[in-house]
Design an enzyme around this catalytic site. Structure first.
Site, mmCIF file in Angstrom:
data_model
loop_
_atom_site.group_PDB
_atom_site.id
_atom_site.type_symbol
_atom_site.label_atom_id
_atom_site.label_comp_id
_atom_site.label_asym_id
_atom_site.label_seq_id
_atom_site.Cartn_x
_atom_site.Cartn_y
_atom_site.Cartn_z
ATOM 1 N N ALA A 218 0.953 -1.235 -0.077
ATOM 2 C CA ALA A 218 -0.027 0.047 0.009
ATOM 3 C C ALA A 218 0.699 1.303 -0.006
ATOM 4 O O ALA A 218 0.178 2.413 -0.114
ATOM 5 C CB ALA A 218 -0.800 -0.134 1.411
ATOM 6 N N TYR B 242 9.582 -8.929 -20.627
ATOM 7 C CA TYR B 242 8.613 -8.754 -19.896
ATOM 8 C C TYR B 242 7.521 -10.204 -20.160
ATOM 9 O O TYR B 242 7.746 -10.916 -19.368
ATOM 10 C CB TYR B 242 7.872 -7.553 -19.814
ATOM 11 C CG TYR B 242 6.895 -7.150 -18.632
ATOM 12 C CD1 TYR B 242 7.515 -6.619 -17.704
ATOM 13 C CD2 TYR B 242 5.818 -8.117 -18.513
ATOM 14 C CE1 TYR B 242 6.873 -6.527 -16.380
ATOM 15 C CE2 TYR B 242 5.261 -7.847 -17.337
ATOM 16 C CZ TYR B 242 5.731 -7.315 -16.174
ATOM 17 O OH TYR B 242 5.108 -7.163 -14.886
HETATM 18 P P1 NAI Z 1 6.292 -0.551 -6.116
HETATM 19 O O1 NAI Z 1 7.584 -0.856 -6.080
HETATM 20 O O2 NAI Z 1 5.840 0.795 -6.433
HETATM 21 O O3 NAI Z 1 5.601 -1.023 -4.871
HETATM 22 C C1 NAI Z 1 5.591 -2.184 -4.357
HETATM 23 C C2 NAI Z 1 5.000 -2.397 -3.024
HETATM 24 O O4 NAI Z 1 5.167 -3.596 -2.413
HETATM 25 C C3 NAI Z 1 5.262 -1.440 -1.956
HETATM 26 O O5 NAI Z 1 4.211 -1.069 -1.041
HETATM 27 C C4 NAI Z 1 6.354 -2.203 -1.075
HETATM 28 O O6 NAI Z 1 6.292 -1.686 0.425
HETATM 29 C C5 NAI Z 1 5.740 -3.365 -1.198
HETATM 30 N N1 NAI Z 1 6.344 -4.650 -0.723
HETATM 31 C C6 NAI Z 1 7.505 -5.124 -1.134
HETATM 32 N N2 NAI Z 1 8.105 -6.342 -0.875
HETATM 33 C C7 NAI Z 1 7.087 -6.540 0.336
HETATM 34 C C8 NAI Z 1 7.087 -7.706 1.309
HETATM 35 N N3 NAI Z 1 7.974 -8.424 1.201
HETATM 36 N N4 NAI Z 1 6.227 -7.353 2.412
HETATM 37 C C9 NAI Z 1 5.276 -6.185 2.308
HETATM 38 N N5 NAI Z 1 5.302 -5.338 1.188
HETATM 39 C C10 NAI Z 1 6.179 -5.331 0.330
HETATM 40 O O7 NAI Z 1 5.534 -1.494 -7.434
HETATM 41 P P2 NAI Z 1 4.248 -1.350 -8.577
HETATM 42 O O8 NAI Z 1 5.087 -0.912 -9.813
HETATM 43 O O9 NAI Z 1 3.404 -0.324 -7.925
HETATM 44 O O10 NAI Z 1 3.938 -2.585 -8.533
HETATM 45 C C11 NAI Z 1 2.616 -3.351 -8.095
HETATM 46 C C12 NAI Z 1 2.084 -4.140 -8.834
HETATM 47 O O11 NAI Z 1 1.720 -3.631 -10.075
HETATM 48 C C13 NAI Z 1 3.300 -5.273 -9.414
HETATM 49 O O12 NAI Z 1 2.383 -6.690 -9.343
HETATM 50 C C14 NAI Z 1 3.563 -4.933 -10.790
HETATM 51 O O13 NAI Z 1 3.947 -5.978 -11.729
HETATM 52 C C15 NAI Z 1 2.272 -4.314 -11.168
HETATM 53 N N6 NAI Z 1 2.301 -3.623 -12.361
HETATM 54 C C16 NAI Z 1 3.162 -2.488 -12.377
HETATM 55 C C17 NAI Z 1 3.408 -1.768 -13.697
HETATM 56 C C18 NAI Z 1 4.358 -0.626 -13.715
HETATM 57 O O14 NAI Z 1 4.513 -0.136 -14.885
HETATM 58 N N7 NAI Z 1 4.938 -0.068 -12.522
HETATM 59 C C19 NAI Z 1 2.537 -2.073 -14.888
HETATM 60 C C20 NAI Z 1 1.407 -2.859 -14.647
HETATM 61 C C21 NAI Z 1 1.449 -3.762 -13.356
#
Ligand code: NAI
Length: 408
Positions: A61, A247
């Protein structure tokens, strides 16, 4: 002067960005709060969600898509939110991580509006954090009607076996050579990535596939914490052909296939609650997770330019607001519209033929000399620094700021 409780180090400091490759190791508390405020203001500029969720658990979150999901639920639907994430608090005069400061800001803004917002900081893959979350829900909220799964992590410790899985970003079957951008040197260069082993694929799927999502839903179910009609959503990505080898057809794509298969399984298990598990395929956006993927920052720099010129660019908050308003919680109360594979698609504008044709035209032309004109690499860099609270209007970056901010 405020002190870090642990070791009496002063916690007032001027904070500047320190970028190391694809991460910034500092974060600005006031800048992160301003970034969160921008997202809240955007949500409030949109019509409120008529049939929005009321009690929401968000896994992941604190940054990126999970943070935006929390903000849309809280400020678009007035939902109570419990956020789980893994962030670094302020330590020995070193600022906390951006996700910590983002979460402090979200909690404060929610509390100011009388909304419930609490957070649990720790490893969401562990049994311990699952249990802490369950206890907190039992004490405070009871059953949840929405569970967002937005974890992005390079590793996962299996709570049963103790095995540590590492997620790798590699092609499958054959080496892959493509253009990429060295974001430090601002240079376009070619990289060759060696193909993954079967073990790489297994470990990446264990980390970023659906197993942990399923464990969360099983645990919540076991403790009777899923409301009738519960919805759970995990996020995925498909993207264009230029990024397929790294990817969609690479190790991370195999993990996403597993996540998508998990959604179908979860939906059938939630049938008696009339619940539903969705995968939403989202647009490529600048986040801490996406900046670590080779080739993607160059693609994003081109995409930012093309989508902005065509006036359809979106960041995390616009994507999630659209997902909630036009799919999950439609004003007309109708069910979401899925693609042939049962997935929700808010990557539809990114994948529009005119957008992808324009990207394809630029891709072979781009080089170091024309990087700033053929693409919007400068904006990529601006967006990247904003993730850590730098470059926000109205923030005095020369002033000392308090680094030790507690979560509620
Ligand atoms: P982000 O890196 O901004 O956020 C990751 C979140 O996961 C953070 O809140 C972090 O604290 C949490 N986290 C990581 N390891 C953790 C753990 N062991 N325990 C608790 N929390 C943990 O990543 P983003 O880019 O928002 O990615 C979120 C999802 O969205 C992923 O599944 C990603 O593949 C997907 N996604 C991302 C896109 C992009 O372009 N960034 C595009 C489409 C999907």
């Amino acid at each position: 002067m405020p002190q870090c409780l642990s070791d009496s180090v002063p916690t007032l400091a001027v904070v500047k960005p320190k970028v190391r490759g694809f991460v910034c190791v500092t974060a600005h508390p006031a800048g992160c709060a301003a970034h969160v405020r921008e997202q809240i203001d955007y949500v409030k500029s949109q019509p409120p969600l008529a049939h929005g969720p009321q009690k929401v658990l968000i896994l992941g979150a604190s940054t990126g898509y999970g943070l935006s999901s929390r903000i849309v639920a809280a400020f678009g639907a007035k939902a109570a939110t419990l956020g789980v994430f893994y962030e670094r608090p302020c330590d020995k005069g070193r600022p906390a991580s951006a996700g910590w400061y983002n979460s402090v800001a979200v909690e404060q803004a929610a509390h100011a509006e009388g909304l419930y917002a609490k957070s649990i900081n720790g490893d969401a893959f562990s049994d311990d954090i699952k249990l802490q979350t369950i206890e907190r829900l039992k004490e405070d909220l009871g059953q949840v009607d929405l569970v967002i799964y937005s974890l992005a992590s390079p590793r996962r410790t299996d709570p049963r076996s103790g095995e540590v899985y590492k997620s790798v970003l590699k092609p499958v079957g054959a080496p892959f050579t493509a253009k990429t951008v060295d974001t430090d040197k601002k240079e376009v260069l070619e990289v060759t990535l060696e193909p993954a082993t079967d073990e790489d694929m297994r470990q990446t799927t264990k980390t970023m596939g659906g197993e942990d999502w399923e464990m969360w839903l099983d645990a919540l179910r076991h403790h009777n914490l899923l409301a009738p009609g519960v919805v759970t959503v995990a996020y995925s990505y498909i993207g264009p052909e230029v990024t397929y080898p790294i990817y969609r057809n690479g190790t991370i794509g195999k993990a996403k296939e597993d996540l998508e298969n998990t959604a179908a399984r979860l939906t059938s298990r939630l049938a008696d609650l009339k619940g539903r598990a969705w995968v939403s395929v989202n647009k490529a956006v600048v986040t801490q997770a996406s900046s670590a993927i080779p080739v993607v920052p160059l693609y994003l720099s081109i995409l930012l330019k093309v989508m902005t010129e065509k006036k359809v660019d979106e960041g995390c908050i616009e994507q999630i607001e659209r997902l909630f308003a036009t799919q999950l919680y439609r004003a007309d109360g109708k069910a979401p519209t899925a693609d042939a594979q049962g997935r929700l698609r808010v990557d539809d504008w990114e994948m529009r033929p005119d957008i992808q044709d324009a990207v394809k035209k630029i891709w072979p032309e781009v080089n170091t000399a024309n990087l700033a004109t053929l693409t919007d690499f400068p904006r990529y860099q601006t967006e990247f620094l904003k993730l850590f609270g730098f470059g926000l209007p109205g923030v005095n970056y020369e002033a000392e700021v308090e680094l030790e901010l507690p979560l509620g």
